[in-house]
Design a protein around this motif. Structure first.
Motif, mmCIF file in Angstrom:
data_model
loop_
_atom_site.group_PDB
_atom_site.id
_atom_site.type_symbol
_atom_site.label_atom_id
_atom_site.label_comp_id
_atom_site.label_asym_id
_atom_site.label_seq_id
_atom_site.Cartn_x
_atom_site.Cartn_y
_atom_site.Cartn_z
ATOM 1 N N ASP A 1 40.207 37.552 31.004
ATOM 2 C CA ASP A 1 40.128 36.182 31.499
ATOM 3 C C ASP A 1 40.397 36.245 33.007
ATOM 4 N N TYR A 2 39.332 36.219 33.773
ATOM 5 C CA TYR A 2 39.489 36.430 35.215
ATOM 6 C C TYR A 2 40.311 35.328 35.875
ATOM 7 N N MET A 3 40.442 34.175 35.220
ATOM 8 C CA MET A 3 41.246 33.103 35.803
ATOM 9 C C MET A 3 42.745 33.411 35.752
ATOM 10 N N GLU A 4 43.128 34.449 35.037
ATOM 11 C CA GLU A 4 44.534 34.867 35.036
ATOM 12 C C GLU A 4 44.884 35.690 36.274
ATOM 13 N N TYR A 5 43.880 36.018 37.093
ATOM 14 C CA TYR A 5 44.090 36.846 38.284
ATOM 15 C C TYR A 5 43.665 36.020 39.494
ATOM 16 N N ASP A 6 44.600 35.681 40.352
ATOM 17 C CA ASP A 6 44.309 34.715 41.415
ATOM 18 C C ASP A 6 43.909 35.357 42.733
ATOM 19 N N ASN A 7 43.723 36.682 42.748
ATOM 20 C CA ASN A 7 43.235 37.328 43.972
ATOM 21 C C ASN A 7 42.430 38.558 43.601
ATOM 22 N N ALA A 8 41.686 39.062 44.591
ATOM 23 C CA ALA A 8 40.795 40.195 44.335
ATOM 24 C C ALA A 8 41.563 41.462 43.971
ATOM 25 N N GLU A 9 42.750 41.656 44.556
ATOM 26 C CA GLU A 9 43.508 42.884 44.307
ATOM 27 C C GLU A 9 43.918 42.990 42.845
ATOM 28 N N SER A 10 44.487 41.916 42.290
ATOM 29 C CA SER A 10 44.938 41.968 40.901
ATOM 30 C C SER A 10 43.761 42.031 39.927
ATOM 31 N N LEU A 11 42.677 41.298 40.235
ATOM 32 C CA LEU A 11 41.510 41.352 39.360
ATOM 33 C C LEU A 11 40.874 42.741 39.402
ATOM 34 N N GLY A 12 40.772 43.322 40.601
ATOM 35 C CA GLY A 12 40.223 44.677 40.720
ATOM 36 C C GLY A 12 41.025 45.687 39.926
ATOM 37 N N ALA A 13 42.348 45.570 39.961
ATOM 38 C CA ALA A 13 43.203 46.483 39.193
ATOM 39 C C ALA A 13 42.945 46.329 37.700
ATOM 40 N N ALA A 14 42.768 45.088 37.217
ATOM 41 C CA ALA A 14 42.491 44.853 35.796
ATOM 42 C C ALA A 14 41.147 45.448 35.388
ATOM 43 N N ILE A 15 40.168 45.350 36.273
ATOM 44 C CA ILE A 15 38.840 45.900 35.963
ATOM 45 C C ILE A 15 38.903 47.429 35.910
ATOM 46 N N ARG A 16 39.597 48.024 36.874
ATOM 47 C CA ARG A 16 39.711 49.488 36.869
ATOM 48 C C ARG A 16 40.495 49.975 35.659
ATOM 49 N N ALA A 17 41.434 49.160 35.166
ATOM 50 C CA ALA A 17 42.239 49.549 34.005
ATOM 51 C C ALA A 17 41.393 49.689 32.745
ATOM 52 N N ILE A 18 40.250 48.980 32.677
ATOM 53 C CA ILE A 18 39.371 49.118 31.515
ATOM 54 C C ILE A 18 38.195 50.053 31.808
ATOM 55 N N GLY A 19 38.274 50.769 32.942
ATOM 56 C CA GLY A 19 37.221 51.717 33.297
ATOM 57 C C GLY A 19 36.031 51.112 33.986
ATOM 58 N N GLY A 20 36.175 49.875 34.473
ATOM 59 C CA GLY A 20 35.072 49.203 35.145
ATOM 60 C C GLY A 20 35.000 49.544 36.627
ATOM 61 N N GLY B 1 37.421 46.129 48.838
ATOM 62 C CA GLY B 1 36.884 45.165 49.795
ATOM 63 C C GLY B 1 36.052 44.065 49.176
ATOM 64 N N ALA B 2 35.747 44.167 47.865
ATOM 65 C CA ALA B 2 34.973 43.108 47.210
ATOM 66 C C ALA B 2 35.832 41.856 47.091
ATOM 67 N N SER B 3 35.211 40.702 47.227
ATOM 68 C CA SER B 3 35.925 39.437 47.070
ATOM 69 C C SER B 3 36.169 39.162 45.588
ATOM 70 N N TRP B 4 37.010 38.175 45.315
ATOM 71 C CA TRP B 4 37.298 37.771 43.938
ATOM 72 C C TRP B 4 35.996 37.402 43.211
ATOM 73 N N GLY B 5 35.169 36.605 43.864
ATOM 74 C CA GLY B 5 33.918 36.183 43.243
ATOM 75 C C GLY B 5 32.966 37.341 43.018
ATOM 76 N N GLN B 6 32.904 38.279 43.954
ATOM 77 C CA GLN B 6 32.041 39.449 43.774
ATOM 78 C C GLN B 6 32.490 40.294 42.600
ATOM 79 N N LEU B 7 33.807 40.404 42.386
ATOM 80 C CA LEU B 7 34.311 41.155 41.234
ATOM 81 C C LEU B 7 33.956 40.448 39.925
ATOM 82 N N VAL B 8 34.073 39.117 39.908
ATOM 83 C CA VAL B 8 33.685 38.366 38.717
ATOM 84 C C VAL B 8 32.200 38.576 38.428
ATOM 85 N N ASP B 9 31.366 38.502 39.460
ATOM 86 C CA ASP B 9 29.929 38.702 39.298
ATOM 87 C C ASP B 9 29.637 40.124 38.820
ATOM 88 N N GLY B 10 30.433 41.089 39.286
ATOM 89 C CA GLY B 10 30.267 42.465 38.822
ATOM 90 C C GLY B 10 30.540 42.608 37.337
#
Length: 277
Positions: free
Chosen positions: A123-142, A147-156
């Motif tokens: 649930d990307y809304m649980e992460y309010d910045n690009a750093e925390s969302l990026g860490a969550a994505i990398r944790a699942i192997g994504g 340097g990607a923005s929050w929105g770019q990570l969501v789109d990814g």
């Protein structure tokens, strides 16, 4: 607005010129001039990646309709694609890549958040910045580029995990605002805009939104876009003052849409490379 153009040089005029990436800003000027339904089918050029579904030169349909929003555009899109299939193939049921696909309305509609939670369980809304969302994505192997923005990570997440699963026609709605600089914000949600992409056969087929028609907000969005790309190698796109001025004369609320004709041809002919069509 963030696509990279091809640049060239006109020797006689001593002027740098750009091949167009979209018809959008010019068609919307016509809305300002009083034309309430406008469209173009023509060629666009984007100096970006090449893949089985991307070509540097492609044919696009864009239309803009005054007093529509993205819900009206969704209703029209599903009817238009079904009609095109019926007129071209004599049926609204096609086979693409071994999958039988029913193009007849009504199509599935999911918000970006719903779709990502369904296929990724983030649930990307649980992460309010690009750093925390990026860490969550990398944790699942994504893939979460630095340097990607929050929105770019969501789109990814949408492209990597959701898009390949969208075989039957599906609208994904409500995109992050920071990757949608020309779309109107949702009135109850400042982080998202009234935008959709539609998918068939695991392919992204088109993009649309309720168009932003507030010139002050549009200028602010352009400035934010400049900041977003400050760290990239490409030159920052200049703010389109002429477009903002046209909007200030009075642009009606409107819904806009763009779709790749080449990808529709891939779908209708069961071809798996854009170069085949």
């Amino acid at each position: 607005a963030a696509a990279r153009p091809f640049t060239t040089f006109h020797n006689q005029l001593k002027q740098e010129l750009f091949l167009r990436i979209s018809f959008e800003l010019y068609l919307k000027r016509l809305l300002v001039g009083g034309y309430e339904r406008v469209y173009e089918i023509g060629r666009d050029f984007r100096n970006e990646g090449v893949s089985y579904k991307h070509n540097p030169e492609f044919t696009q349909l864009e239309f803009y309709a005054a007093y529509w929003d993205y819900r009206d555009v969704m209703d029209f899109t599903e009817r238009m694609v079904a009609y095109a299939a019926q007129e071209t193939l004599g049926t609204t049921t096609i086979v693409y890549d071994g999958n039988e696909i029913d193009l007849s309305p009504s199509w599935t509609r999911l918000t970006m958040r719903e779709a990502i939670k369904q296929f990724v369980e983030i649930d990307y809304m649980e992460y309010d910045n690009a750093e925390s969302l990026g860490a969550a994505i990398r944790a699942i192997g994504g893939h979460a580029p630095e340097g990607a923005s929050w929105g770019q990570l969501v789109d990814g997440l949408l492209g990597e995990y959701v898009e390949p699963n969208l075989i039957q026609p599906t609208f994904i709605t409500d995109f992050p605002r920071d990757i949608s600089p020309l779309a109107k914000a949702k009135p109850d949600d400042p982080l998202h805009v009234e935008r959709f992409e539609y998918f068939i056969g695991g392919l992204e087929m088109g993009n649309a939104f309720t168009e932003l028609n507030d010139p002050l907000e549009q200028r602010k969005r352009f400035e934010q876009l400049q900041e977003l790309f400050t760290n990239e190698d490409d030159e920052i796109n200049p703010i389109d003052e002429d477009y903002i001025r046209a909007m200030a004369y009075g642009m009606p609320p409107n819904g806009g849409f763009g779709t790749g004709i080449d990808r529709l041809a891939m779908l209708f002919t069961d071809k798996h490379s854009i170069r085949e069509v």
